[in-house]
Design an enzyme around this catalytic site. Structure first.
Site, mmCIF file in Angstrom:
data_model
loop_
_atom_site.group_PDB
_atom_site.id
_atom_site.type_symbol
_atom_site.label_atom_id
_atom_site.label_comp_id
_atom_site.label_asym_id
_atom_site.label_seq_id
_atom_site.Cartn_x
_atom_site.Cartn_y
_atom_site.Cartn_z
ATOM 1 N N CYS A 76 0.866 -1.173 0.000
ATOM 2 C CA CYS A 76 0.000 0.000 0.000
ATOM 3 C C CYS A 76 0.909 1.230 0.000
ATOM 4 C CB CYS A 76 -0.987 -0.014 1.165
ATOM 5 S SG CYS A 76 -0.297 0.295 2.813
ATOM 6 N N HIS A 109 13.263 -14.927 12.926
ATOM 7 C CA HIS A 109 12.947 -14.818 14.352
ATOM 8 C C HIS A 109 11.450 -14.839 14.641
ATOM 9 C CE1 HIS A 109 17.013 -12.780 15.540
ATOM 10 N NE2 HIS A 109 17.169 -13.820 14.744
#
Length: 162
Positions: A76, A109
């Site tokens: 966006c 992670h």
């Protein structure tokens, strides 16, 4: 790219969607994905006519959750709105990434499954690199990261099912 960002890239089925602000960048990213051997599921938008980013955040997220794609790319104007919307879907871990470190670290992670880009923030080449390292990264399964994701799952159970 640093050596840490150079990982073996797997060929994937990638879903991509954008609002009107991300339309042009989306097409640049699609071209790069195809050049690298990925299959692409484009869920729109199909023009620069104004549309609402939550609709495309849902389409990208649903494709990932339903197994129609392994990972998602969402674009966006700033990346913020689409990221907020995508993260409302239980099981989607979307992160805004405007640098390659965040793009691979978010997967390694945090097991990020949707990368969000702001077309008014990031240039085309950096966007392509971010998507490349995002798709090449793998979750590490280190105990501390698994523990943290478990806590996120608890938050989803506690607040998303209400």
């Amino acid at each position: 790219m640093s050596g840490r960002e150079s990982v073996t890239l797997l060929f994937m089925l990638v879903v991509i969607g954008s609002d009107h602000a991300g339309y042009d960048l989306k097409h640049s990213v699609i071209e790069t994905l195809k050049q690298h051997g990925h299959q692409v599921l484009d869920v729109g938008t199909d023009s620069t006519a104004p549309v609402d980013y939550p609709d495309f955040a849902e389409k990208v997220g649903r494709a990932v959750l339903d197994g129609k794609a392994e990972r998602g790319v969402l674009i966006c104007g700033s990346g913020v709105g689409a990221s907020v919307a995508a993260n409302k879907l239980k099981g989607i871990r979307a992160g805004i990434c405007h640098d390659t470190y965040s793009a691979h670290q978010g997967v390694e992670h945090d097991n990020m499954n949707v990368i969000v880009l702001g077309s008014r923030v990031i240039g085309v080449e950096v966007a392509r690199e971010c998507v490349h390292v995002f798709l090449g990264a793998q979750f590490t399964h280190e105990v501390r990261h698994v523990r943290r994701l478990g806590k996120i799952d608890v938050l989803e159970q506690k607040f998303c099912d209400a």
